[in-house]
Design an enzyme around this catalytic site. Structure first.
Site, mmCIF file in Angstrom:
data_model
loop_
_atom_site.group_PDB
_atom_site.id
_atom_site.type_symbol
_atom_site.label_atom_id
_atom_site.label_comp_id
_atom_site.label_asym_id
_atom_site.label_seq_id
_atom_site.Cartn_x
_atom_site.Cartn_y
_atom_site.Cartn_z
ATOM 1 N N GLY A 15 -74.257 -37.256 19.085
ATOM 2 C CA GLY A 15 -74.356 -36.368 20.236
ATOM 3 C C GLY A 15 -75.480 -36.763 21.182
ATOM 4 N N LEU A 16 -76.676 -36.916 20.629
ATOM 5 C CA LEU A 16 -77.829 -37.264 21.460
ATOM 6 C C LEU A 16 -77.709 -38.703 21.969
ATOM 7 C CD1 LEU A 16 -80.488 -36.194 22.526
ATOM 8 C CD2 LEU A 16 -81.542 -36.729 20.328
ATOM 9 N N ASP A 49 -74.696 -50.104 9.034
ATOM 10 C CA ASP A 49 -75.350 -49.040 8.264
ATOM 11 C C ASP A 49 -76.856 -49.341 8.238
ATOM 12 O OD1 ASP A 49 -76.342 -47.439 6.092
ATOM 13 O OD2 ASP A 49 -74.289 -47.327 5.325
ATOM 14 N N LEU A 50 -77.666 -48.286 8.279
ATOM 15 C CA LEU A 50 -79.121 -48.471 8.166
ATOM 16 C C LEU A 50 -79.500 -49.064 6.814
ATOM 17 C CD1 LEU A 50 -80.378 -45.099 9.744
ATOM 18 C CD2 LEU A 50 -80.638 -47.383 10.752
ATOM 19 N N ASN A 110 -88.094 -30.563 14.826
ATOM 20 C CA ASN A 110 -88.854 -29.319 14.605
ATOM 21 C C ASN A 110 -88.794 -28.903 13.131
ATOM 22 O OD1 ASN A 110 -86.794 -26.811 14.353
ATOM 23 N ND2 ASN A 110 -85.896 -28.330 15.735
ATOM 24 N N HIS A 111 -87.813 -29.430 12.372
ATOM 25 C CA HIS A 111 -87.685 -29.021 10.971
ATOM 26 C C HIS A 111 -88.743 -29.665 10.059
ATOM 27 C CE1 HIS A 111 -84.384 -26.555 12.051
ATOM 28 N NE2 HIS A 111 -83.895 -27.555 12.743
ATOM 29 N N TYR A 138 -83.793 -32.417 4.816
ATOM 30 C CA TYR A 138 -83.720 -33.057 6.142
ATOM 31 C C TYR A 138 -85.100 -33.049 6.826
ATOM 32 C CZ TYR A 138 -82.780 -33.197 11.185
ATOM 33 O OH TYR A 138 -82.825 -33.476 12.525
ATOM 34 N N LYS A 142 -87.950 -36.119 7.884
ATOM 35 C CA LYS A 142 -88.606 -36.327 9.184
ATOM 36 C C LYS A 142 -90.130 -36.401 9.000
ATOM 37 C CE LYS A 142 -84.803 -36.406 11.581
ATOM 38 N NZ LYS A 142 -84.323 -37.670 12.183
ATOM 39 N N ARG A 176 -82.556 -18.369 19.717
ATOM 40 C CA ARG A 176 -83.640 -19.262 19.257
ATOM 41 C C ARG A 176 -83.772 -20.481 20.172
ATOM 42 N NH1 ARG A 176 -82.685 -23.649 15.811
ATOM 43 N NH2 ARG A 176 -84.596 -24.612 15.047
HETATM 44 P P1 NAI Z 1 -75.609 -36.852 15.278
HETATM 45 O O1 NAI Z 1 -75.337 -36.487 13.873
HETATM 46 O O2 NAI Z 1 -74.672 -36.407 16.339
HETATM 47 O O3 NAI Z 1 -75.775 -38.430 15.411
HETATM 48 C C1 NAI Z 1 -76.376 -39.227 14.418
HETATM 49 C C2 NAI Z 1 -75.706 -40.587 14.445
HETATM 50 O O4 NAI Z 1 -76.312 -41.384 13.433
HETATM 51 C C3 NAI Z 1 -74.198 -40.510 14.127
HETATM 52 O O5 NAI Z 1 -73.439 -41.121 15.150
HETATM 53 C C4 NAI Z 1 -74.066 -41.237 12.796
HETATM 54 O O6 NAI Z 1 -72.864 -42.001 12.681
HETATM 55 C C5 NAI Z 1 -75.290 -42.138 12.807
HETATM 56 N N1 NAI Z 1 -75.695 -42.463 11.439
HETATM 57 C C6 NAI Z 1 -75.835 -41.602 10.394
HETATM 58 N N2 NAI Z 1 -76.166 -42.281 9.287
HETATM 59 C C7 NAI Z 1 -76.248 -43.582 9.628
HETATM 60 C C8 NAI Z 1 -76.535 -44.775 8.921
HETATM 61 N N3 NAI Z 1 -76.796 -44.761 7.593
HETATM 62 N N4 NAI Z 1 -76.509 -45.949 9.583
HETATM 63 C C9 NAI Z 1 -76.230 -45.970 10.916
HETATM 64 N N5 NAI Z 1 -75.951 -44.893 11.655
HETATM 65 C C10 NAI Z 1 -75.957 -43.706 11.014
HETATM 66 O O7 NAI Z 1 -77.099 -36.311 15.593
HETATM 67 P P2 NAI Z 1 -77.783 -36.072 17.009
HETATM 68 O O8 NAI Z 1 -77.742 -34.648 17.334
HETATM 69 O O9 NAI Z 1 -77.258 -37.066 17.961
HETATM 70 O O10 NAI Z 1 -79.307 -36.408 16.661
HETATM 71 C C11 NAI Z 1 -79.816 -37.714 16.786
HETATM 72 C C12 NAI Z 1 -81.164 -37.815 16.076
HETATM 73 O O11 NAI Z 1 -82.060 -36.863 16.629
HETATM 74 C C13 NAI Z 1 -81.086 -37.510 14.583
HETATM 75 O O12 NAI Z 1 -82.005 -38.341 13.913
HETATM 76 C C14 NAI Z 1 -81.541 -36.062 14.481
HETATM 77 O O13 NAI Z 1 -82.121 -35.804 13.239
HETATM 78 C C15 NAI Z 1 -82.555 -35.999 15.612
HETATM 79 N N6 NAI Z 1 -82.671 -34.656 16.154
HETATM 80 C C16 NAI Z 1 -81.684 -34.174 16.972
HETATM 81 C C17 NAI Z 1 -81.793 -32.916 17.519
HETATM 82 C C18 NAI Z 1 -80.788 -32.399 18.496
HETATM 83 O O14 NAI Z 1 -81.010 -31.319 19.023
HETATM 84 N N7 NAI Z 1 -79.702 -33.095 18.784
HETATM 85 C C19 NAI Z 1 -82.935 -32.035 17.170
HETATM 86 C C20 NAI Z 1 -83.909 -32.655 16.297
HETATM 87 C C21 NAI Z 1 -83.775 -33.931 15.831
HETATM 88 C C1 15L Z 2 -82.164 -30.572 14.390
HETATM 89 O O1 15L Z 2 -83.021 -31.257 13.842
HETATM 90 C C2 15L Z 2 -80.735 -30.958 14.369
HETATM 91 O O2 15L Z 2 -80.550 -32.363 14.322
HETATM 92 C C3 15L Z 2 -79.961 -30.378 15.538
HETATM 93 O O3 15L Z 2 -78.572 -30.543 15.283
HETATM 94 C C4 15L Z 2 -80.294 -28.904 15.717
HETATM 95 O O4 15L Z 2 -79.863 -28.209 14.601
HETATM 96 C C5 15L Z 2 -81.794 -28.711 15.893
HETATM 97 O O5 15L Z 2 -82.528 -29.359 14.877
HETATM 98 C C6 15L Z 2 -82.209 -27.233 15.883
HETATM 99 O O6 15L Z 2 -83.189 -26.895 15.239
HETATM 100 O O7 15L Z 2 -81.573 -26.435 16.587
#
Ligand code: NAI
Ligand code: 15L
Length: 269
Positions: A15-16, A49-50, A110-111, A138, A142, A176
């Site tokens: 997503g991000l 993969d990571l 934030n978690h 999770y 972080k 929130r």
């Molecule tokens: P998401 O779940 O939509 O995207 C994560 C991506 O990482 C996915 O496309 C997935 O295929 C890839 N991935 C997962 N495991 C993998 C691996 N072993 N090797 C390679 N790729 C892998 O998450 P989102 O929302 O895009 O978040 C991105 C990052 O930001 C994450 O690290 C998340 O923890 C962090 N984050 C996001 C927040 C948000 O509001 N979107 C809030 C706080 C942190």
């Molecule tokens: C995160 O760390 C998650 O990746 C995101 O999907 C949201 O849940 C966000 O925190 C949140 O606290 O709302």
């Protein structure tokens, strides 16, 4: 460090990652994309993969910086979090060290501090050096990522900005989130600042917009040159009418981490 041009974006299919793929090129970056899944419409994105150290070394070769978003982004089993977020982030740092990459911007969350009570009334904003209180495996991963970043700076001179992201989605969808929302535009502004600021060593910042109901202090983010432009307030009236105000006695409304603090976490948050 001179302004980076070529940036590896991990998690590019997420997503991000999808939001940032759209927004960051306007700052002049050439993005190299990596994800476990194919990135729709981008045939030359790296599918890896990571856990694959060789693929990571090839992926970071020649880039100026890495924006590391890949990993499990919600609570999961300890084993899965360990593999993707703990070992995966270590593998990425090792690859970056071996290939001489100078800076990583790490998507913390934030978690990492999710059990911290949220401010109420006239309480001060939560400072960036508040003790870490992860709310999930999770969140623990972080916290580990932030420590890993500090270690690679101290030991190897590899710089990191760890961004404790609030919620970065096109719009806030909960009461929130009115306090922790980071608009996609502000997300791109903050990542750009984190990629270009001089002498960051290891810097930890909160990632959110300039929300009227903000819970934490954006001072360390602003010190990088970040100037947020957005505020969640225009969404407040509708969200509060639909969901009600946060309840002081509901444990899931009392802490920064929201529903992540419950056992098991309750979705949606
Ligand atoms: P998401 O779940 O939509 O995207 C994560 C991506 O990482 C996915 O496309 C997935 O295929 C890839 N991935 C997962 N495991 C993998 C691996 N072993 N090797 C390679 N790729 C892998 O998450 P989102 O929302 O895009 O978040 C991105 C990052 O930001 C994450 O690290 C998340 O923890 C962090 N984050 C996001 C927040 C948000 O509001 N979107 C809030 C706080 C942190
Ligand atoms: C995160 O760390 C998650 O990746 C995101 O999907 C949201 O849940 C966000 O925190 C949140 O606290 O709302």
């Amino acid at each position: 460090m001179s302004a980076p041009r070529t940036v590896l974006l991990t998690g590019a299919a997420g997503g991000l990652g999808t939001l940032m793929r759209g927004l960051l090129p306007r700052y002049g970056y050439e993005l190299r994309l990596l994800d476990l899944r194919p990135v729709e419409g981008v045939p030359d994105a790296i599918t890896a993969d990571l856990g694959d150290r060789e693929a990571l070394r090839a992926a970071v070769r020649g880039v100026d910086a890495v924006l590391h978003l890949a990993g499990i982004s919600l609570e999961s089993t300890f084993e899965k979090i360990l593999k993707a977020n703990v070992e995966g982030t270590y593998n990425l740092y090792e690859a970056a060290r071996e290939e001489g990459v100078r800076r990583i911007v790490f998507a913390s969350s934030n978690h990492a501090v999710g059990f911290t009570p949220r401010p109420r009334g006239d309480d001060p904003l939560i400072p960036i050096d508040t003790p870490r209180r992860p709310d999930t495996f999770y969140g623990l991963s972080k916290a580990f990522g932030e420590d890993l970043a500090q270690y690679y700076w101290d030991k190897h001179g590899l710089e990191t900005v760890s961004v404790r992201i609030g919620s970065c989605f096109p719009e806030p969808t909960s009461v929130r989130m009115l306090s922790i929302w980071m608009s996609p535009g502000d997300g791109a502004r903050l990542f750009h600042a984190a990629l270009t600021a001089e002498h960051v060593g290891h810097t930890v910042v909160y990632g959110s917009s300039a929300n009227t109901r903000l819970w934490w202090d954006l001072k360390s983010a602003r010190a990088l040159g970040y100037e947020p432009q957005d505020d969640s307030e225009p969404y407040a009236e509708r969200l509060i009418a639909e969901q009600g105000e946060l309840e002081p006695d509901d444990p899931a409304h009392a802490r920064l981490g929201g529903h992540f603090v419950t056992d098991p976490p309750i979705w949606p948050y």
